[in-house]
Design a protein around this motif. Structure first.
Motif, PDB file in Angstrom:
ATOM      1  N   GLY A  35       0.830  -1.203   0.000  1.00 38.17           N
ATOM      2  CA  GLY A  35       0.000   0.000   0.000  1.00 38.17           C
ATOM      3  C   GLY A  35       0.864   1.253   0.000  1.00 38.17           C
ATOM      4  O   GLY A  35       0.620   2.204  -0.731  1.00 38.17           O
ATOM      5  N   VAL A  36       1.895   1.245   0.818  1.00 38.97           N
ATOM      6  CA  VAL A  36       2.909   2.307   0.855  1.00 38.97           C
ATOM      7  C   VAL A  36       4.266   1.624   0.907  1.00 38.97           C
ATOM      8  O   VAL A  36       4.502   0.758   1.748  1.00 38.97           O
ATOM      9  N   GLU A  37       5.156   1.989   0.014  1.00 36.50           N
ATOM     10  CA  GLU A  37       6.518   1.450  -0.032  1.00 36.50           C
ATOM     11  C   GLU A  37       7.496   2.574   0.263  1.00 36.50           C
ATOM     12  O   GLU A  37       7.466   3.622  -0.388  1.00 36.50           O
ATOM     13  N   ILE A  38       8.359   2.373   1.242  1.00 38.71           N
ATOM     14  CA  ILE A  38       9.416   3.342   1.566  1.00 38.71           C
ATOM     15  C   ILE A  38      10.738   2.659   1.264  1.00 38.71           C
ATOM     16  O   ILE A  38      11.051   1.618   1.849  1.00 38.71           O
ATOM     17  N   SER A  39      11.512   3.223   0.348  1.00 33.27           N
ATOM     18  CA  SER A  39      12.800   2.649  -0.012  1.00 33.27           C
ATOM     19  C   SER A  39      13.712   3.759  -0.505  1.00 33.27           C
ATOM     20  O   SER A  39      13.265   4.667  -1.204  1.00 33.27           O
ATOM     21  N   ASN A  49      -4.001   6.693   6.998  1.00 31.64           N
ATOM     22  CA  ASN A  49      -4.352   5.937   5.797  1.00 31.64           C
ATOM     23  C   ASN A  49      -5.126   4.684   6.184  1.00 31.64           C
ATOM     24  O   ASN A  49      -4.917   4.126   7.261  1.00 31.64           O
ATOM     25  N   SER A  50      -6.001   4.229   5.314  1.00 35.40           N
ATOM     26  CA  SER A  50      -6.632   2.922   5.440  1.00 35.40           C
ATOM     27  C   SER A  50      -6.105   2.055   4.310  1.00 35.40           C
ATOM     28  O   SER A  50      -6.208   2.438   3.136  1.00 35.40           O
ATOM     29  N   ILE A  51      -5.521   0.919   4.678  1.00 35.38           N
ATOM     30  CA  ILE A  51      -4.903   0.019   3.696  1.00 35.38           C
ATOM     31  C   ILE A  51      -5.384  -1.396   3.997  1.00 35.38           C
ATOM     32  O   ILE A  51      -5.216  -1.874   5.123  1.00 35.38           O
ATOM     33  N   TYR A  52      -5.971  -2.053   2.991  1.00 38.87           N
ATOM     34  CA  TYR A  52      -6.452  -3.413   3.221  1.00 38.87           C
ATOM     35  C   TYR A  52      -6.577  -4.177   1.909  1.00 38.87           C
ATOM     36  O   TYR A  52      -6.485  -3.604   0.832  1.00 38.87           O
ATOM     37  N   ASN A  53      -6.750  -5.497   2.038  1.00 39.02           N
ATOM     38  CA  ASN A  53      -6.864  -6.427   0.912  1.00 39.02           C
ATOM     39  C   ASN A  53      -5.642  -6.347   0.000  1.00 39.02           C
ATOM     40  O   ASN A  53      -5.729  -5.978  -1.171  1.00 39.02           O
ATOM     41  N   THR A  54      -4.488  -6.721   0.562  1.00 35.43           N
ATOM     42  CA  THR A  54      -3.237  -6.722  -0.195  1.00 35.43           C
ATOM     43  C   THR A  54      -2.594  -8.112  -0.129  1.00 35.43           C
ATOM     44  O   THR A  54      -2.672  -8.778   0.899  1.00 35.43           O
ATOM     45  N   PRO A  55      -1.923  -8.546  -1.199  1.00 32.39           N
ATOM     46  CA  PRO A  55      -1.274  -9.848  -1.177  1.00 32.39           C
ATOM     47  C   PRO A  55      -0.032  -9.864  -0.295  1.00 32.39           C
ATOM     48  O   PRO A  55       0.393 -10.902   0.179  1.00 32.39           O
ATOM     49  N   ARG A  56       0.542  -8.700  -0.074  1.00 29.40           N
ATOM     50  CA  ARG A  56       1.770  -8.613   0.712  1.00 29.40           C
ATOM     51  C   ARG A  56       1.619  -7.508   1.745  1.00 29.40           C
ATOM     52  O   ARG A  56       0.607  -7.415   2.398  1.00 29.40           O
ATOM     53  N   ALA A  57       2.587  -6.664   1.927  1.00 29.52           N
ATOM     54  CA  ALA A  57       2.595  -5.680   3.010  1.00 29.52           C
ATOM     55  C   ALA A  57       1.601  -4.549   2.792  1.00 29.52           C
ATOM     56  O   ALA A  57       1.384  -4.111   1.667  1.00 29.52           O
ATOM     57  N   GLY A  58       1.050  -4.069   3.886  1.00 24.85           N
ATOM     58  CA  GLY A  58       0.262  -2.839   3.843  1.00 24.85           C
ATOM     59  C   GLY A  58       1.200  -1.646   3.740  1.00 24.85           C
ATOM     60  O   GLY A  58       1.029  -0.767   2.903  1.00 24.85           O
ATOM     61  N   ILE A  59       2.197  -1.615   4.620  1.00 25.52           N
ATOM     62  CA  ILE A  59       3.256  -0.601   4.602  1.00 25.52           C
ATOM     63  C   ILE A  59       4.566  -1.356   4.659  1.00 25.52           C
ATOM     64  O   ILE A  59       4.778  -2.176   5.545  1.00 25.52           O
ATOM     65  N   ASN A  60       5.466  -1.096   3.721  1.00 28.62           N
ATOM     66  CA  ASN A  60       6.741  -1.796   3.679  1.00 28.62           C
ATOM     67  C   ASN A  60       7.881  -0.795   3.732  1.00 28.62           C
ATOM     68  O   ASN A  60       7.921   0.150   2.949  1.00 28.62           O
ATOM     69  N   ILE A  61       8.804  -1.001   4.658  1.00 29.51           N
ATOM     70  CA  ILE A  61      10.023  -0.206   4.721  1.00 29.51           C
ATOM     71  C   ILE A  61      11.124  -1.111   4.202  1.00 29.51           C
ATOM     72  O   ILE A  61      11.511  -2.067   4.868  1.00 29.51           O
ATOM     73  N   ILE A  71       5.324   6.727  11.304  1.00 28.58           N
ATOM     74  CA  ILE A  71       4.220   5.918  10.796  1.00 28.58           C
ATOM     75  C   ILE A  71       3.205   5.832  11.925  1.00 28.58           C
ATOM     76  O   ILE A  71       3.479   5.221  12.967  1.00 28.58           O
ATOM     77  N   GLU A  72       2.045   6.507  11.748  1.00 27.92           N
ATOM     78  CA  GLU A  72       1.084   6.580  12.850  1.00 27.92           C
ATOM     79  C   GLU A  72      -0.342   6.741  12.347  1.00 27.92           C
ATOM     80  O   GLU A  72      -0.578   7.213  11.245  1.00 27.92           O
ATOM     81  N   TYR A  73      -1.287   6.294  13.180  1.00 25.93           N
ATOM     82  CA  TYR A  73      -2.728   6.460  12.956  1.00 25.93           C
ATOM     83  C   TYR A  73      -3.218   5.873  11.631  1.00 25.93           C
ATOM     84  O   TYR A  73      -4.104   6.425  10.994  1.00 25.93           O
ATOM     85  N   ASN A  74      -2.617   4.753  11.225  1.00 25.33           N
ATOM     86  CA  ASN A  74      -3.057   4.068  10.023  1.00 25.33           C
ATOM     87  C   ASN A  74      -3.929   2.888  10.420  1.00 25.33           C
ATOM     88  O   ASN A  74      -3.732   2.271  11.457  1.00 25.33           O
TER      89      ASN A  74
END
Length: 154
Positions: A35-39, A49-61, A71-74
């Motif tokens: 849903g969100v990728e940080i790299s 943010n609302s993040i759902y129904n994903t095959p892998r990470a919701g938020i990935n660092i 990263i807060e209040y998601n």
């Protein structure tokens, strides 16, 4: 091969924000999504943010991150539906999951605080974790003790 830690220049994403998004039902064709990728970045804010129904990470660092992120209040749920190699982040209820850190930078000042963790502590290739693991509720005392063991002391 670049063997020196940190960015080579100051030309990388910094002080960016992902705020107040609805991200869902992604990864229907390509499964390596988040849903969100940080790299290759630092000082990134991901909040409300609302993040759902994903095959892998919701938020990935990912690898090559230099910290200082907030990263807060998601609201992240129903993720990691088709893989099994992700954990959860700060001030959360980790239901049927654990504090699951991977390799951390030596000078990391990361904090894991105010979380409810219901599964066994599960680090991967870790010889230390950031600055603080505190004010968490682990369902098993052994998991809390194991998490504290990996904090790098000054």
């Amino acid at each position: 091969m670049d063997t020196i830690a940190g960015p080579k220049t100051n030309e990388y994403p910094s002080a960016c924000r992902a705020y107040d998004n609805l991200i869902h039902d992604i990864g229907t064709i390509e499964k390596q999504v988040a849903g969100v990728e940080i790299s290759m970045a630092m000082f990134i804010t991901v909040c409300h943010n609302s993040i759902y129904n994903t095959p892998r990470a919701g938020i990935n660092i990912g690898v090559g991150c230099w910290g200082g992120d907030t990263i807060e209040y998601n609201d992240v749920f129903n993720t990691v539906l088709e893989t099994g190699d992700h954990g959860a982040l700060e001030n959360n209820m980790l239901i049927n999951n654990s504090f699951h850190p991977h390799v951390w930078l030596n000078n990391s000042r990361d904090i894991f605080r105010y979380n409810l963790v219901t599964a066994d502590y599960a680090p991967i290739m870790l010889d230390h974790f950031g600055k603080e693991v505190d004010c968490n509720f682990f369902s098993q005392a052994a998991s809390l003790e194991a998490a504290h063991k990996w904090i790098r002391r000054p």
